[in-house]
Design a protein around this motif. Structure first.
Motif, PDB file in Angstrom:
ATOM      1  N   ARG A  68       0.852  -1.401   0.045  1.00  0.00           N
ATOM      2  CA  ARG A  68      -0.184  -0.444  -0.169  1.00  0.00           C
ATOM      3  C   ARG A  68       0.618   1.171  -0.310  1.00  0.00           C
ATOM      4  NH1 ARG A  68      -2.578   3.150   3.295  1.00  0.00           N
ATOM      5  NH2 ARG A  68      -4.937   4.597   2.676  1.00  0.00           N
ATOM      6  N   ALA A  69       0.826   2.037  -0.682  1.00  0.00           N
ATOM      7  CA  ALA A  69       1.815   3.285  -1.677  1.00  0.00           C
ATOM      8  C   ALA A  69       1.862   4.215  -0.314  1.00  0.00           C
ATOM      9  CB  ALA A  69       2.047   3.438  -2.810  1.00  0.00           C
ATOM     10  N   ASP A  70       2.939   4.327   0.740  1.00  0.00           N
ATOM     11  CA  ASP A  70       3.020   5.581   1.284  1.00  0.00           C
ATOM     12  C   ASP A  70       3.090   7.363   0.346  1.00  0.00           C
ATOM     13  OD1 ASP A  70       1.416   4.658   3.595  1.00  0.00           O
ATOM     14  OD2 ASP A  70       3.382   4.505   4.332  1.00  0.00           O
ATOM     15  N   GLU A  71       4.044   6.544  -0.440  1.00  0.00           N
ATOM     16  CA  GLU A  71       4.914   7.513  -1.609  1.00  0.00           C
ATOM     17  C   GLU A  71       5.128   6.537  -2.346  1.00  0.00           C
ATOM     18  OE1 GLU A  71       8.653   8.453  -0.274  1.00  0.00           O
ATOM     19  OE2 GLU A  71       8.363   9.474   1.985  1.00  0.00           O
ATOM     20  N   VAL A  72       5.083   7.512  -4.069  1.00  0.00           N
ATOM     21  CA  VAL A  72       6.005   7.229  -5.143  1.00  0.00           C
ATOM     22  C   VAL A  72       6.283   8.316  -6.259  1.00  0.00           C
ATOM     23  CG1 VAL A  72       4.597   6.194  -7.231  1.00  0.00           C
ATOM     24  CG2 VAL A  72       3.403   5.816  -5.224  1.00  0.00           C
ATOM     25  N   GLU A  73       7.357   8.413  -6.619  1.00  0.00           N
ATOM     26  CA  GLU A  73       8.350   8.699  -6.969  1.00  0.00           C
ATOM     27  C   GLU A  73       8.159   8.786  -8.852  1.00  0.00           C
ATOM     28  OE1 GLU A  73      12.773  10.929  -7.849  1.00  0.00           O
ATOM     29  OE2 GLU A  73      12.165  10.049  -5.247  1.00  0.00           O
ATOM     30  N   PHE A  74       8.223   9.802  -9.052  1.00  0.00           N
ATOM     31  CA  PHE A  74       8.361   9.442 -10.621  1.00  0.00           C
ATOM     32  C   PHE A  74       9.215  10.081 -11.056  1.00  0.00           C
ATOM     33  CE2 PHE A  74       3.561   8.720 -10.066  1.00  0.00           C
ATOM     34  CZ  PHE A  74       3.937   7.651 -11.242  1.00  0.00           C
ATOM     35  N   PHE A  75      10.445   9.389 -12.042  1.00  0.00           N
ATOM     36  CA  PHE A  75      12.033  10.760 -12.147  1.00  0.00           C
ATOM     37  C   PHE A  75      11.372  10.613 -13.704  1.00  0.00           C
ATOM     38  CE2 PHE A  75      15.863  10.012 -13.471  1.00  0.00           C
ATOM     39  CZ  PHE A  75      16.788  10.450 -12.665  1.00  0.00           C
TER      40      PHE A  75
END
Length: 221
Positions: free
Chosen positions: A187-194
Protein backbone atom coordinates in the motif's frame (compact mmCIF):
# COMPACT_ATOMS: atom_id res chain seq x y z
CA UNK A 1 43.15 -11.27 -20.92
CA UNK A 2 41.90 -9.78 -17.67
CA UNK A 3 39.19 -7.15 -17.78
CA UNK A 4 39.80 -3.89 -15.96
CA UNK A 5 36.47 -3.10 -14.34
CA UNK A 6 37.12 0.61 -13.84
CA UNK A 7 38.18 1.12 -17.45
CA UNK A 8 35.11 -0.74 -18.64
CA UNK A 9 32.83 1.32 -16.39
CA UNK A 10 34.27 4.62 -17.67
CA UNK A 11 33.71 3.50 -21.26
CA UNK A 12 29.95 3.10 -20.79
CA UNK A 13 27.36 5.75 -21.49
CA UNK A 14 23.98 6.31 -19.88
CA UNK A 15 21.00 7.18 -22.09
CA UNK A 16 22.73 7.11 -25.47
CA UNK A 17 20.59 8.98 -28.05
CA UNK A 18 20.33 5.96 -30.35
CA UNK A 19 18.79 3.79 -27.62
CA UNK A 20 17.02 6.23 -25.27
CA UNK A 21 14.20 8.70 -25.87
CA UNK A 22 14.31 11.28 -23.07
CA UNK A 23 10.87 12.83 -23.23
CA UNK A 24 9.69 16.07 -21.62
CA UNK A 25 7.70 15.69 -18.42
CA UNK A 26 5.62 18.56 -17.09
CA UNK A 27 4.64 17.77 -13.49
CA UNK A 28 2.19 20.68 -13.51
CA UNK A 29 -0.22 18.61 -15.60
CA UNK A 30 0.34 15.32 -13.76
CA UNK A 31 -2.82 13.66 -12.40
CA UNK A 32 -3.89 14.08 -8.79
CA UNK A 33 -3.11 10.43 -7.93
CA UNK A 34 -0.09 8.30 -8.89
CA UNK A 35 -1.77 5.27 -10.46
CA UNK A 36 -2.99 7.01 -13.67
CA UNK A 37 0.51 8.38 -14.27
CA UNK A 38 2.08 5.00 -13.52
CA UNK A 39 -0.31 3.34 -15.99
CA UNK A 40 0.52 5.91 -18.66
CA UNK A 41 4.27 5.56 -18.17
CA UNK A 42 4.03 1.78 -18.09
CA UNK A 43 2.11 1.75 -21.39
CA UNK A 44 4.67 4.09 -22.94
CA UNK A 45 7.52 1.83 -21.78
CA UNK A 46 5.80 -1.16 -23.39
CA UNK A 47 5.23 0.77 -26.64
CA UNK A 48 8.85 1.95 -26.66
CA UNK A 49 10.11 -1.65 -26.53
CA UNK A 50 11.40 -1.72 -22.97
CA UNK A 51 12.33 -5.37 -22.22
CA UNK A 52 10.34 -6.82 -19.34
CA UNK A 53 8.86 -3.51 -18.16
CA UNK A 54 6.85 -5.35 -15.49
CA UNK A 55 9.98 -6.38 -13.58
CA UNK A 56 10.95 -4.34 -10.54
CA UNK A 57 13.39 -4.40 -7.66
CA UNK A 58 11.88 -5.30 -4.31
CA UNK A 59 13.73 -4.05 -1.24
CA UNK A 60 13.04 -5.47 2.21
CA UNK A 61 14.83 -5.66 5.56
CA UNK A 62 15.33 -8.59 7.89
CA UNK A 63 14.53 -8.72 11.59
CA UNK A 64 17.86 -7.02 12.37
CA UNK A 65 17.20 -4.21 9.92
CA UNK A 66 19.72 -5.39 7.31
CA UNK A 67 18.57 -4.55 3.76
CA UNK A 68 17.97 -6.97 0.93
CA UNK A 69 16.85 -6.58 -2.69
CA UNK A 70 15.94 -8.70 -5.68
CA UNK A 71 14.01 -8.50 -8.96
CA UNK A 72 10.38 -9.66 -9.00
CA UNK A 73 7.41 -9.31 -11.34
CA UNK A 74 4.51 -6.92 -10.84
CA UNK A 75 1.25 -8.89 -10.64
CA UNK A 76 -1.09 -5.92 -10.58
CA UNK A 77 -1.77 -2.43 -9.29
CA UNK A 78 -4.84 -0.49 -8.26
CA UNK A 79 -5.57 2.82 -6.55
CA UNK A 80 -4.08 1.57 -3.30
CA UNK A 81 -1.68 -1.30 -3.87
CA UNK A 82 1.09 -2.72 -6.04
CA UNK A 83 1.08 -6.55 -5.92
CA UNK A 84 3.70 -9.29 -6.26
CA UNK A 85 3.91 -12.95 -5.28
CA UNK A 86 6.27 -15.26 -3.43
CA UNK A 87 6.42 -18.15 -0.99
CA UNK A 88 5.72 -17.19 2.61
CA UNK A 89 8.77 -19.21 3.66
CA UNK A 90 11.18 -17.58 1.20
CA UNK A 91 13.73 -15.05 2.40
CA UNK A 92 11.57 -12.13 1.32
CA UNK A 93 8.49 -13.79 2.81
CA UNK A 94 10.22 -14.18 6.18
CA UNK A 95 11.51 -10.63 6.04
CA UNK A 96 8.08 -9.24 5.25
CA UNK A 97 6.63 -11.22 8.16
CA UNK A 98 9.21 -9.66 10.50
CA UNK A 99 9.12 -6.16 8.98
CA UNK A 100 6.04 -5.68 6.77
CA UNK A 101 7.34 -2.69 4.85
CA UNK A 102 9.02 -2.61 1.44
CA UNK A 103 10.11 -0.48 -1.50
CA UNK A 104 9.80 -1.08 -5.24
CA UNK A 105 11.74 0.43 -8.12
CA UNK A 106 10.90 0.24 -11.82
CA UNK A 107 13.59 1.31 -14.28
CA UNK A 108 12.71 1.85 -17.94
CA UNK A 109 16.02 2.70 -19.62
CA UNK A 110 14.54 3.26 -23.10
CA UNK A 111 12.81 6.37 -21.71
CA UNK A 112 15.23 7.28 -18.91
CA UNK A 113 12.49 6.82 -16.33
CA UNK A 114 12.19 5.40 -12.85
CA UNK A 115 9.21 4.90 -10.59
CA UNK A 116 9.79 4.32 -6.89
CA UNK A 117 7.09 3.06 -4.54
CA UNK A 118 7.23 2.34 -0.83
CA UNK A 119 4.83 1.51 1.97
CA UNK A 120 3.49 -1.20 4.27
CA UNK A 121 2.91 -4.70 2.92
CA UNK A 122 0.09 -7.12 3.73
CA UNK A 123 -0.83 -10.61 2.53
CA UNK A 124 -3.90 -11.23 0.43
CA UNK A 125 -6.36 -13.92 1.60
CA UNK A 126 -5.40 -17.47 0.64
CA UNK A 127 -8.09 -17.79 -2.04
CA UNK A 128 -6.85 -14.65 -3.78
CA UNK A 129 -3.26 -15.82 -3.58
CA UNK A 130 -4.16 -19.17 -5.13
CA UNK A 131 -6.27 -17.46 -7.78
CA UNK A 132 -3.33 -15.24 -8.69
CA UNK A 133 -1.04 -18.26 -9.01
CA UNK A 134 -3.44 -20.28 -11.13
CA UNK A 135 -4.07 -17.35 -13.48
CA UNK A 136 -0.40 -17.46 -14.45
CA UNK A 137 1.53 -19.87 -16.66
CA UNK A 138 2.23 -23.57 -16.24
CA UNK A 139 5.84 -22.62 -15.61
CA UNK A 140 4.86 -20.31 -12.77
CA UNK A 141 2.86 -23.10 -11.13
CA UNK A 142 5.70 -25.56 -11.67
CA UNK A 143 8.15 -23.16 -10.01
CA UNK A 144 5.78 -22.71 -7.08
CA UNK A 145 5.33 -26.48 -6.75
CA UNK A 146 9.09 -26.99 -6.77
CA UNK A 147 9.07 -24.97 -3.57
CA UNK A 148 11.87 -24.69 -0.99
CA UNK A 149 12.70 -21.19 -2.24
CA UNK A 150 15.85 -19.70 -0.64
CA UNK A 151 16.76 -22.99 1.08
CA UNK A 152 20.27 -24.46 0.51
CA UNK A 153 20.45 -26.70 -2.60
CA UNK A 154 22.57 -29.83 -2.67
CA UNK A 155 23.14 -29.96 -6.45
CA UNK A 156 21.73 -28.87 -9.78
CA UNK A 157 20.74 -32.48 -10.40
CA UNK A 158 18.51 -32.37 -7.32
CA UNK A 159 16.87 -29.22 -8.65
CA UNK A 160 16.37 -30.77 -12.08
CA UNK A 161 14.59 -33.80 -10.61
CA UNK A 162 12.30 -31.72 -8.40
CA UNK A 163 11.55 -29.29 -11.21
CA UNK A 164 10.74 -32.03 -13.72
CA UNK A 165 8.29 -33.61 -11.28
CA UNK A 166 6.72 -30.21 -10.61
CA UNK A 167 6.31 -29.48 -14.32
CA UNK A 168 4.59 -32.84 -14.85
CA UNK A 169 2.21 -32.21 -11.96
CA UNK A 170 1.49 -28.63 -13.06
CA UNK A 171 0.53 -29.87 -16.53
CA UNK A 172 -1.53 -32.75 -15.13
CA UNK A 173 -3.20 -30.84 -12.26
CA UNK A 174 -3.32 -27.14 -13.20
CA UNK A 175 -5.47 -26.25 -10.17
CA UNK A 176 -3.09 -27.80 -7.63
CA UNK A 177 -2.94 -25.52 -4.56
CA UNK A 178 0.39 -24.31 -3.20
CA UNK A 179 -0.42 -23.22 0.37
CA UNK A 180 2.82 -21.28 0.84
CA UNK A 181 2.26 -19.14 -2.26
CA UNK A 182 1.29 -15.64 -1.18
CA UNK A 183 0.12 -12.56 -3.03
CA UNK A 184 1.64 -9.55 -1.29
CA UNK A 185 0.17 -6.06 -1.52
CA UNK A 186 2.22 -2.94 -0.98
CA UNK A 187 0.00 0.00 0.00
CA UNK A 188 1.88 3.01 -1.27
CA UNK A 189 2.69 5.82 1.15
CA UNK A 190 4.99 7.46 -1.40
CA UNK A 191 5.34 7.15 -5.18
CA UNK A 192 8.10 9.04 -7.01
CA UNK A 193 8.34 9.56 -10.77
CA UNK A 194 11.79 10.34 -12.21
CA UNK A 195 12.30 11.56 -15.77
CA UNK A 196 15.90 11.80 -16.92
CA UNK A 197 17.14 14.87 -18.77
CA UNK A 198 20.12 15.13 -21.14
CA UNK A 199 21.47 18.16 -19.23
CA UNK A 200 20.98 16.37 -15.90
CA UNK A 201 18.00 18.55 -15.00
CA UNK A 202 16.08 15.46 -14.06
CA UNK A 203 12.44 15.95 -13.10
CA UNK A 204 11.38 14.24 -9.88
CA UNK A 205 7.76 14.32 -8.77
CA UNK A 206 6.82 12.74 -5.46
CA UNK A 207 3.30 11.80 -4.39
CA UNK A 208 2.68 11.37 -0.66
CA UNK A 209 -0.46 9.89 0.80
CA UNK A 210 -2.47 12.30 2.93
CA UNK A 211 -5.66 11.93 4.97
CA UNK A 212 -7.68 12.84 1.91
CA UNK A 213 -6.03 11.99 -1.40
CA UNK A 214 -2.42 12.73 -2.28
CA UNK A 215 -0.02 15.64 -1.99
CA UNK A 216 2.59 16.34 -4.71
CA UNK A 217 5.99 17.98 -4.55
CA UNK A 218 9.09 18.36 -6.71
CA UNK A 219 12.48 17.10 -5.57
CA UNK A 220 15.95 18.27 -6.48
CA UNK A 221 17.67 15.79 -8.79
Amino acid sequence: MATDLHTLLRSLRVWAPDTTDLRPFDPAVAPAAPLPLFTEWFAEAVAAGQPEPHTMSLATADASGLPDARIVVLHGADADCWSFGSHAGSRKGRQLAARPYAALTFYWSVLGRQVRVRGPVSSAPSEESQGDLHARSTGALAAALTGRQSEPLGSLEELARASEAAWERAAREPETPVPSWTLYRLRADEVEFFQGDVRRRHVRLRYRRAEEGWTRELLWP
